[in-house]
Design an enzyme around this catalytic site. Structure first.
Site, PDB file in Angstrom:
ATOM      1  N   ASP A  68      -4.956  -3.092  -0.705  1.00  0.00           N
ATOM      2  CA  ASP A  68      -3.922  -2.292  -0.050  1.00  0.00           C
ATOM      3  C   ASP A  68      -2.582  -2.939  -0.384  1.00  0.00           C
ATOM      4  O   ASP A  68      -2.270  -4.042   0.093  1.00  0.00           O
ATOM      5  CB  ASP A  68      -4.164  -2.278   1.468  1.00  0.00           C
ATOM      6  CG  ASP A  68      -3.136  -1.422   2.202  1.00  0.00           C
ATOM      7  OD1 ASP A  68      -2.100  -1.069   1.587  1.00  0.00           O
ATOM      8  OD2 ASP A  68      -3.355  -1.100   3.383  1.00  0.00           O
ATOM      9  N   SER A 146      10.270   8.346 -10.650  1.00  0.00           N
ATOM     10  CA  SER A 146      10.174   9.790 -10.427  1.00  0.00           C
ATOM     11  C   SER A 146      11.475  10.448 -10.867  1.00  0.00           C
ATOM     12  O   SER A 146      12.543   9.831 -10.809  1.00  0.00           O
ATOM     13  CB  SER A 146       9.946  10.059  -8.940  1.00  0.00           C
ATOM     14  OG  SER A 146      10.029  11.439  -8.668  1.00  0.00           O
ATOM     15  N   TYR A 159      12.131   7.501  -0.109  1.00  0.00           N
ATOM     16  CA  TYR A 159      11.384   7.740  -1.353  1.00  0.00           C
ATOM     17  C   TYR A 159      12.311   7.625  -2.557  1.00  0.00           C
ATOM     18  O   TYR A 159      12.020   6.884  -3.505  1.00  0.00           O
ATOM     19  CB  TYR A 159      10.712   9.124  -1.323  1.00  0.00           C
ATOM     20  CG  TYR A 159       9.879   9.383  -2.556  1.00  0.00           C
ATOM     21  CD1 TYR A 159       8.610   8.834  -2.684  1.00  0.00           C
ATOM     22  CD2 TYR A 159      10.365  10.146  -3.614  1.00  0.00           C
ATOM     23  CE1 TYR A 159       7.840   9.029  -3.829  1.00  0.00           C
ATOM     24  CE2 TYR A 159       9.611  10.355  -4.765  1.00  0.00           C
ATOM     25  CZ  TYR A 159       8.348   9.798  -4.856  1.00  0.00           C
ATOM     26  OH  TYR A 159       7.592   9.987  -5.994  1.00  0.00           O
ATOM     27  N   ALA A 161      15.218   6.249  -2.823  1.00  0.00           N
ATOM     28  CA  ALA A 161      15.821   4.911  -2.960  1.00  0.00           C
ATOM     29  C   ALA A 161      14.843   3.940  -3.618  1.00  0.00           C
ATOM     30  O   ALA A 161      15.234   3.134  -4.471  1.00  0.00           O
ATOM     31  CB  ALA A 161      16.264   4.393  -1.590  1.00  0.00           C
TER      32      ALA A 161
HETATM   33  N1  LIG Z   1       2.798  14.028  -8.228  1.00  0.00           N
HETATM   34  C1  LIG Z   1       4.095  14.125  -8.429  1.00  0.00           C
HETATM   35  O1  LIG Z   1       4.691  15.233  -8.376  1.00  0.00           O
HETATM   36  C2  LIG Z   1       4.888  12.877  -8.762  1.00  0.00           C
HETATM   37  C3  LIG Z   1       6.164  13.046  -9.327  1.00  0.00           C
HETATM   38  C4  LIG Z   1       6.895  11.921  -9.654  1.00  0.00           C
HETATM   39  C5  LIG Z   1       6.386  10.654  -9.421  1.00  0.00           C
HETATM   40  N2  LIG Z   1       5.164  10.516  -8.857  1.00  0.00           N
HETATM   41  C6  LIG Z   1       4.663   9.144  -8.633  1.00  0.00           C
HETATM   42  O2  LIG Z   1       3.448   8.980  -9.318  1.00  0.00           O
HETATM   43  C7  LIG Z   1       2.704   7.923  -8.704  1.00  0.00           C
HETATM   44  C8  LIG Z   1       1.258   8.367  -8.580  1.00  0.00           C
HETATM   45  O3  LIG Z   1       1.182   9.434  -7.652  1.00  0.00           O
HETATM   46  P1  LIG Z   1       0.254  10.702  -7.915  1.00  0.00           P
HETATM   47  O4  LIG Z   1       1.132  11.868  -8.095  1.00  0.00           O
HETATM   48  O5  LIG Z   1      -0.757  10.415  -8.929  1.00  0.00           O
HETATM   49  O6  LIG Z   1      -0.374  10.853  -6.447  1.00  0.00           O
HETATM   50  P2  LIG Z   1      -1.853  10.625  -5.889  1.00  0.00           P
HETATM   51  O7  LIG Z   1      -2.815  11.475  -6.631  1.00  0.00           O
HETATM   52  O8  LIG Z   1      -1.733  10.807  -4.420  1.00  0.00           O
HETATM   53  O9  LIG Z   1      -2.155   9.076  -6.242  1.00  0.00           O
HETATM   54  C9  LIG Z   1      -1.550   8.037  -5.542  1.00  0.00           C
HETATM   55  C10 LIG Z   1      -2.277   6.754  -5.857  1.00  0.00           C
HETATM   56  O10 LIG Z   1      -1.612   5.658  -5.182  1.00  0.00           O
HETATM   57  C11 LIG Z   1      -2.585   4.883  -4.498  1.00  0.00           C
HETATM   58  N3  LIG Z   1      -2.006   4.251  -3.309  1.00  0.00           N
HETATM   59  C12 LIG Z   1      -1.251   4.828  -2.341  1.00  0.00           C
HETATM   60  N4  LIG Z   1      -0.972   3.941  -1.367  1.00  0.00           N
HETATM   61  C13 LIG Z   1      -1.553   2.778  -1.748  1.00  0.00           C
HETATM   62  C14 LIG Z   1      -1.650   1.491  -1.129  1.00  0.00           C
HETATM   63  N5  LIG Z   1      -1.106   1.216   0.068  1.00  0.00           N
HETATM   64  N6  LIG Z   1      -2.325   0.514  -1.791  1.00  0.00           N
HETATM   65  C15 LIG Z   1      -2.919   0.776  -2.977  1.00  0.00           C
HETATM   66  N7  LIG Z   1      -2.869   1.977  -3.600  1.00  0.00           N
HETATM   67  C16 LIG Z   1      -2.206   2.965  -2.976  1.00  0.00           C
HETATM   68  C17 LIG Z   1      -3.687   5.892  -4.133  1.00  0.00           C
HETATM   69  O11 LIG Z   1      -4.929   5.222  -3.997  1.00  0.00           O
HETATM   70  P3  LIG Z   1      -5.741   4.981  -2.625  1.00  0.00           P
HETATM   71  O12 LIG Z   1      -5.403   6.095  -1.684  1.00  0.00           O
HETATM   72  O13 LIG Z   1      -7.161   4.962  -3.081  1.00  0.00           O
HETATM   73  O14 LIG Z   1      -5.286   3.637  -2.177  1.00  0.00           O
HETATM   74  C18 LIG Z   1      -3.715   6.764  -5.382  1.00  0.00           C
HETATM   75  O15 LIG Z   1      -4.538   6.168  -6.359  1.00  0.00           O
HETATM   76  C19 LIG Z   1       3.393   7.632  -7.368  1.00  0.00           C
HETATM   77  O16 LIG Z   1       4.129   6.427  -7.489  1.00  0.00           O
HETATM   78  C20 LIG Z   1       4.340   8.821  -7.183  1.00  0.00           C
HETATM   79  O17 LIG Z   1       5.483   8.451  -6.456  1.00  0.00           O
HETATM   80  C21 LIG Z   1       4.399  11.602  -8.529  1.00  0.00           C
END
Ligand SMILES: NC(=O)c1ccc[n+]([C@@H]2O[C@H](COP(=O)([O-])OP(=O)(O)OC[C@H]3O[C@@H](n4cnc5c(N)ncnc54)[C@H](OP(=O)(O)O)[C@@H]3O)[C@@H](O)[C@H]2O)c1
Length: 257
Positions: A68, A146, A159, A161
């Site tokens: 975590d 992002s 977010y 920031a």
């Molecule tokens: N989707 C979008 O539109 C978008 C756009 C721009 C940027 N992003 C960025 O892309 C990245 C990945 O997000 P995603 O879109 O792929 O979303 P996602 O499918 O919800 O994946 C998020 C990942 O982060 C992990 N995570 C969250 N909190 C955590 C914690 N406390 N400790 C360890 N792992 C943690 C989750 O794993 P567990 O829950 O198993 O821990 C999961 O593997 C993020 O940084 C997000 O800000 C996303």
């Protein structure tokens, strides 16, 4: 910089946030390149299933670490792993989540958690990885920021920031580590079809308000990001439409009140 082709290296890639979405897509892309990988997140069952599938399909080594990253203990466990992995050649700081609402109404624990996952853990893992990559002679780091980093919009103060921190942090450290053949990328995806918009924070978010043509698939984001590692630029926005939005937004920010 004289980087090694990541496809031909015999290194290990560490991916945080690998249990879902963009992180899982990075894991799959790298596995298809026959790159050994270490996957990090909290959900053990998801990581175990992904590791099993990738080992069977691509015959590569896959480690999993349950951590975590909003806790000091979780961060320290990954730091230790990085320090003890001399063949680490790619670090992808992808773990993250959204937090929405007027800043003064947000839960203070959630504010700390998002800062720890996005800012503290990424910073500490870069600090641990740079000496390892310097000693290896090359390396790559992708900090997943992002497109929202360039939109200081209301309801997303913390977010955006944390994400703009990753942009400037990546740009500054690139200047320090170029001499070690280390390439840093601040990946700035636009809206991407993942678990991100299906959490409690987005329960009142109407996904149909974002035009369909703007949504990208996570595998496309991961593929483009890995390909862009050979570019000199630090900030990488995947997708032509997102690039246009990014440029227009940054111009708009210059004139905004
Ligand atoms: N989707 C979008 O539109 C978008 C756009 C721009 C940027 N992003 C960025 O892309 C990245 C990945 O997000 P995603 O879109 O792929 O979303 P996602 O499918 O919800 O994946 C998020 C990942 O982060 C992990 N995570 C969250 N909190 C955590 C914690 N406390 N400790 C360890 N792992 C943690 C989750 O794993 P567990 O829950 O198993 O821990 C999961 O593997 C993020 O940084 C997000 O800000 C996303």
């Amino acid at each position: 910089m004289k980087l090694i082709d990541i496809k031909k290296s015999n290194g290990i890639a560490l991916i945080t946030g690998a249990s879902s979405g963009i992180g899982e897509a990075f894991a799959t892309e790298l596995a298809a390149m026959k790159h050994d990988i270490t996957l990090v997140s909290r959900r053990q069952n998801k990581l175990e299933q992904l590791a099993k599938d990738l080992r069977e399909k691509y015959e590569i080594n896959v480690n999993i670490i349950i951590a975590d990253l909003s806790t000091e203990q979780g961060i320290e466990s990954i730091e230790e792993y990085i320090k003890n992995t001399p063949n680490l050649d790619l670090l992808i700081n992808c773990a993250g989540f959204g937090l929405r609402g007027d800043f003064h109404n947000l839960n203070k624990d959630q504010i700390s958690q998002i800062i720890d996952v996005h800012v503290k853990s990424s910073t500490r893992f870069c600090r641990a990885a740079i000496p390892v990559m310097r000693d290896r002679g090359y390396g790559y780091i992708i900090n997943v920021s992002s497109l929202a980093a360039f939109f200081p919009f209301k309801g997303s103060a913390i977010y955006v920031a944390t994400k703009i921190y990753l942009v400037y942090f990546s740009k500054a450290i690139q200047k320090e580590v170029r001499k070690y053949n280390i390439k840093i990328q601040a990946l700035c995806p636009g809206v991407t079809n993942t678990g991100f918009h299906y959490t409690e924070a987005f329960k009142d978010f109407d996904r149909s308000t974002v035009p369909k043509h703007l949504w990208m698939q996570p595998d496309s984001v991961a593929k483009k990001s890995l390909k862009a590692l050979k570019n000199k630029k630090v900030v990488y926005i995947p997708g032509f439409k997102n690039k246009v939005i990014g440029v227009l937004t940054q111009i708009g920010n210059l004139f905004a009140p």
